[in-house]
Design a protein around this motif. Structure first.
Motif, PDB file in Angstrom:
ATOM      1  N   ARG A 197     -12.109  20.321 -25.924  1.00 36.90           N
ATOM      2  CA  ARG A 197     -12.021  19.470 -24.735  1.00 36.90           C
ATOM      3  C   ARG A 197     -12.558  18.075 -25.050  1.00 36.90           C
ATOM      4  NH1 ARG A 197     -10.036  21.650 -19.752  1.00 36.90           N
ATOM      5  NH2 ARG A 197      -9.541  23.797 -20.233  1.00 36.90           N
ATOM      6  N   ILE A 198     -12.078  17.084 -24.311  1.00 37.78           N
ATOM      7  CA  ILE A 198     -12.420  15.693 -24.581  1.00 37.78           C
ATOM      8  C   ILE A 198     -12.997  15.049 -23.325  1.00 37.78           C
ATOM      9  CG2 ILE A 198     -11.428  13.427 -25.138  1.00 37.78           C
ATOM     10  CD1 ILE A 198      -9.350  14.887 -26.823  1.00 37.78           C
ATOM     11  N   ASN A 199     -14.030  14.226 -23.506  1.00 37.07           N
ATOM     12  CA  ASN A 199     -14.564  13.403 -22.429  1.00 37.07           C
ATOM     13  C   ASN A 199     -13.819  12.078 -22.434  1.00 37.07           C
ATOM     14  OD1 ASN A 199     -16.553  15.370 -22.016  1.00 37.07           O
ATOM     15  ND2 ASN A 199     -18.010  14.327 -23.332  1.00 37.07           N
ATOM     16  N   VAL A 200     -13.527  11.551 -21.259  1.00 38.88           N
ATOM     17  CA  VAL A 200     -12.842  10.259 -21.151  1.00 38.88           C
ATOM     18  C   VAL A 200     -13.667   9.330 -20.263  1.00 38.88           C
ATOM     19  CG1 VAL A 200     -10.778   9.062 -20.324  1.00 38.88           C
ATOM     20  CG2 VAL A 200     -10.555  11.226 -21.535  1.00 38.88           C
ATOM     21  N   PHE A 201     -13.952   8.145 -20.801  1.00 41.30           N
ATOM     22  CA  PHE A 201     -14.672   7.123 -20.052  1.00 41.30           C
ATOM     23  C   PHE A 201     -13.641   6.224 -19.384  1.00 41.30           C
ATOM     24  CE2 PHE A 201     -16.415   2.811 -19.757  1.00 41.30           C
ATOM     25  CZ  PHE A 201     -17.574   3.059 -19.012  1.00 41.30           C
ATOM     26  N   GLN A 237      -7.284  12.293 -10.101  1.00 41.08           N
ATOM     27  CA  GLN A 237      -6.653  13.587  -9.813  1.00 41.08           C
ATOM     28  C   GLN A 237      -5.137  13.463  -9.798  1.00 41.08           C
ATOM     29  OE1 GLN A 237      -8.316  15.815  -6.623  1.00 41.08           O
ATOM     30  NE2 GLN A 237      -6.615  17.242  -6.539  1.00 41.08           N
ATOM     31  N   ARG A 238      -4.621  12.402  -9.221  1.00 47.12           N
ATOM     32  CA  ARG A 238      -3.175  12.208  -9.161  1.00 47.12           C
ATOM     33  C   ARG A 238      -2.580  12.085 -10.561  1.00 47.12           C
ATOM     34  NH1 ARG A 238       0.152   9.763  -4.976  1.00 47.12           N
ATOM     35  NH2 ARG A 238       2.263  10.106  -5.710  1.00 47.12           N
ATOM     36  N   VAL A 239      -3.297  11.398 -11.453  1.00 42.71           N
ATOM     37  CA  VAL A 239      -2.787  11.161 -12.803  1.00 42.71           C
ATOM     38  C   VAL A 239      -3.007  12.367 -13.708  1.00 42.71           C
ATOM     39  CG1 VAL A 239      -3.053   9.737 -14.872  1.00 42.71           C
ATOM     40  CG2 VAL A 239      -3.043   8.658 -12.612  1.00 42.71           C
ATOM     41  N   ALA A 240      -4.236  12.903 -13.727  1.00 43.41           N
ATOM     42  CA  ALA A 240      -4.586  13.978 -14.670  1.00 43.41           C
ATOM     43  C   ALA A 240      -4.249  15.370 -14.150  1.00 43.41           C
ATOM     44  CB  ALA A 240      -6.070  13.910 -15.019  1.00 43.41           C
ATOM     45  N   LEU A 243     -15.632  14.722 -17.764  1.00 46.37           N
ATOM     46  CA  LEU A 243     -16.059  15.683 -18.780  1.00 46.37           C
ATOM     47  C   LEU A 243     -15.062  16.817 -18.984  1.00 46.37           C
ATOM     48  CD1 LEU A 243     -19.757  15.933 -17.542  1.00 46.37           C
ATOM     49  CD2 LEU A 243     -18.910  14.588 -19.475  1.00 46.37           C
ATOM     50  N   GLY A 244     -14.790  17.123 -20.253  1.00 47.14           N
ATOM     51  CA  GLY A 244     -14.062  18.328 -20.625  1.00 47.14           C
ATOM     52  C   GLY A 244     -12.595  18.367 -20.265  1.00 47.14           C
ATOM     53  N   LEU A 245     -11.844  17.346 -20.620  1.00 51.01           N
ATOM     54  CA  LEU A 245     -10.418  17.344 -20.334  1.00 51.01           C
ATOM     55  C   LEU A 245      -9.642  18.126 -21.390  1.00 51.01           C
ATOM     56  CD1 LEU A 245     -11.571  14.815 -18.763  1.00 51.01           C
ATOM     57  CD2 LEU A 245      -9.229  14.029 -18.795  1.00 51.01           C
ATOM     58  N   SER A 246      -8.598  18.775 -20.942  1.00 50.02           N
ATOM     59  CA  SER A 246      -7.732  19.542 -21.837  1.00 50.02           C
ATOM     60  C   SER A 246      -6.730  18.616 -22.522  1.00 50.02           C
ATOM     61  CB  SER A 246      -6.961  20.598 -21.034  1.00 50.02           C
ATOM     62  OG  SER A 246      -6.006  19.963 -20.192  1.00 50.02           O
ATOM     63  N   ALA A 247      -6.058  19.136 -23.535  1.00 49.61           N
ATOM     64  CA  ALA A 247      -5.027  18.367 -24.238  1.00 49.61           C
ATOM     65  C   ALA A 247      -3.904  17.976 -23.277  1.00 49.61           C
ATOM     66  CB  ALA A 247      -4.476  19.179 -25.408  1.00 49.61           C
ATOM     67  N   LEU A 253      -2.849  11.412 -19.135  1.00 50.57           N
ATOM     68  CA  LEU A 253      -3.521  10.113 -19.113  1.00 50.57           C
ATOM     69  C   LEU A 253      -2.862   9.141 -20.100  1.00 50.57           C
ATOM     70  CD1 LEU A 253      -7.254  11.222 -18.917  1.00 50.57           C
ATOM     71  CD2 LEU A 253      -5.916  10.140 -17.096  1.00 50.57           C
ATOM     72  N   ASP A 254      -2.539   9.622 -21.296  1.00 45.22           N
ATOM     73  CA  ASP A 254      -1.866   8.784 -22.293  1.00 45.22           C
ATOM     74  C   ASP A 254      -0.561   8.220 -21.725  1.00 45.22           C
ATOM     75  OD1 ASP A 254      -3.880   9.291 -24.168  1.00 45.22           O
ATOM     76  OD2 ASP A 254      -2.651  10.683 -25.349  1.00 45.22           O
ATOM     77  N   HIS A 255       0.207   9.080 -21.071  1.00 44.38           N
ATOM     78  CA  HIS A 255       1.476   8.647 -20.481  1.00 44.38           C
ATOM     79  C   HIS A 255       1.238   7.588 -19.407  1.00 44.38           C
ATOM     80  CE1 HIS A 255       5.600   8.840 -19.058  1.00 44.38           C
ATOM     81  NE2 HIS A 255       5.111   8.958 -17.838  1.00 44.38           N
ATOM     82  N   PHE A 256       0.261   7.817 -18.549  1.00 45.95           N
ATOM     83  CA  PHE A 256      -0.062   6.883 -17.475  1.00 45.95           C
ATOM     84  C   PHE A 256      -0.496   5.526 -18.036  1.00 45.95           C
ATOM     85  CE2 PHE A 256      -3.399   5.074 -14.691  1.00 45.95           C
ATOM     86  CZ  PHE A 256      -2.639   4.832 -13.556  1.00 45.95           C
ATOM     87  N   GLU A 257      -1.339   5.534 -19.052  1.00 46.12           N
ATOM     88  CA  GLU A 257      -1.853   4.277 -19.616  1.00 46.12           C
ATOM     89  C   GLU A 257      -0.762   3.500 -20.350  1.00 46.12           C
ATOM     90  OE1 GLU A 257      -4.415   2.875 -18.771  1.00 46.12           O
ATOM     91  OE2 GLU A 257      -5.898   4.362 -18.241  1.00 46.12           O
ATOM     92  N   GLY A 258       0.212   4.184 -20.905  1.00 44.73           N
ATOM     93  CA  GLY A 258       1.369   3.516 -21.477  1.00 44.73           C
ATOM     94  C   GLY A 258       1.108   2.807 -22.791  1.00 44.73           C
ATOM     95  N   GLU A 259       2.044   1.936 -23.138  1.00 47.30           N
ATOM     96  CA  GLU A 259       2.048   1.301 -24.446  1.00 47.30           C
ATOM     97  C   GLU A 259       1.042   0.164 -24.597  1.00 47.30           C
ATOM     98  OE1 GLU A 259       5.741  -0.731 -25.298  1.00 47.30           O
ATOM     99  OE2 GLU A 259       5.977  -1.220 -23.171  1.00 47.30           O
ATOM    100  N   HIS A 260       0.487  -0.337 -23.505  1.00 48.85           N
ATOM    101  CA  HIS A 260      -0.438  -1.466 -23.606  1.00 48.85           C
ATOM    102  C   HIS A 260      -1.883  -1.045 -23.852  1.00 48.85           C
ATOM    103  CE1 HIS A 260       2.823  -4.034 -22.697  1.00 48.85           C
ATOM    104  NE2 HIS A 260       2.948  -3.615 -21.464  1.00 48.85           N
ATOM    105  N   TYR A 261      -2.120   0.247 -23.900  1.00 48.94           N
ATOM    106  CA  TYR A 261      -3.464   0.770 -24.148  1.00 48.94           C
ATOM    107  C   TYR A 261      -3.414   1.773 -25.290  1.00 48.94           C
ATOM    108  CZ  TYR A 261      -4.832  -1.111 -19.597  1.00 48.94           C
ATOM    109  OH  TYR A 261      -5.097  -1.939 -18.544  1.00 48.94           O
TER     110      TYR A 261
END
Length: 138
Positions: free
Chosen positions: A9-13, A25-28, A69-73, A79-87
């Motif tokens: 699992r991964i923590n995301v700031f 919640q809507r995104v993840a 805390l503790g996000l799954s793959a 989240l990666d999809h939501f953040e897109g190519e600029h991040y």
């Protein structure tokens, strides 16, 4: 063992729109446990013609935000999809209010342009920016 290493699992700031639990919640797909945290030697700035911010490394600055805390793959992929190519997601260490250091991932602005060197304000976003943001991205 740090919580970010538990069972893959991964923590995301988060430091912008994703600090708000309903946006996260809507995104993840869920709201995992979270704590306040600070990212040292980074700066949060405005993105040109947008209501959301970007974060970039900056010696001596700091960004206050939320550590999820503790996000799954699967959640990370959302989240990666939501953040897109600029991040791009990069590994960092953040400090919680008690002083404990946590391993985390943060979305860093990846373009050479598009930023305005002015601070971004969460209170402004909650009252003004959220309307435009929600209609475009949620």
């Amino acid at each position: 063992m740090d919580q970010s290493e538990t069972a893959g699992r991964i923590n995301v700031f988060t430091y912008g729109s994703l600090m708000l639990s309903f946006v996260f919640q809507r995104v993840a797909g869920r709201c995992p446990p979270s704590i306040e945290a600070t990212l040292e030697n980074w700066r949060r700035v405005r993105v040109d013609n947008e209501t959301f911010p970007a974060a970039v490394p900056a010696d001596g600055d700091q960004v206050r935000g939320i550590l999820w805390l503790g996000l799954s793959a699967h959640e990370i992929a959302r989240l990666d999809h939501f953040e897109g190519e600029h991040y791009q997601r990069v590994s960092v260490r953040v400090r919680d209010p008690s002083g404990k250091v946590h391993a985390a991932e943060v979305y860093q602005w990846s373009r050479a342009d598009g930023l305005i060197n002015e601070p971004w304000d969460i209170d402004w976003f909650k009252t003004v920016g959220i309307k435009d943001f929600s209609s475009k991205y949620l």
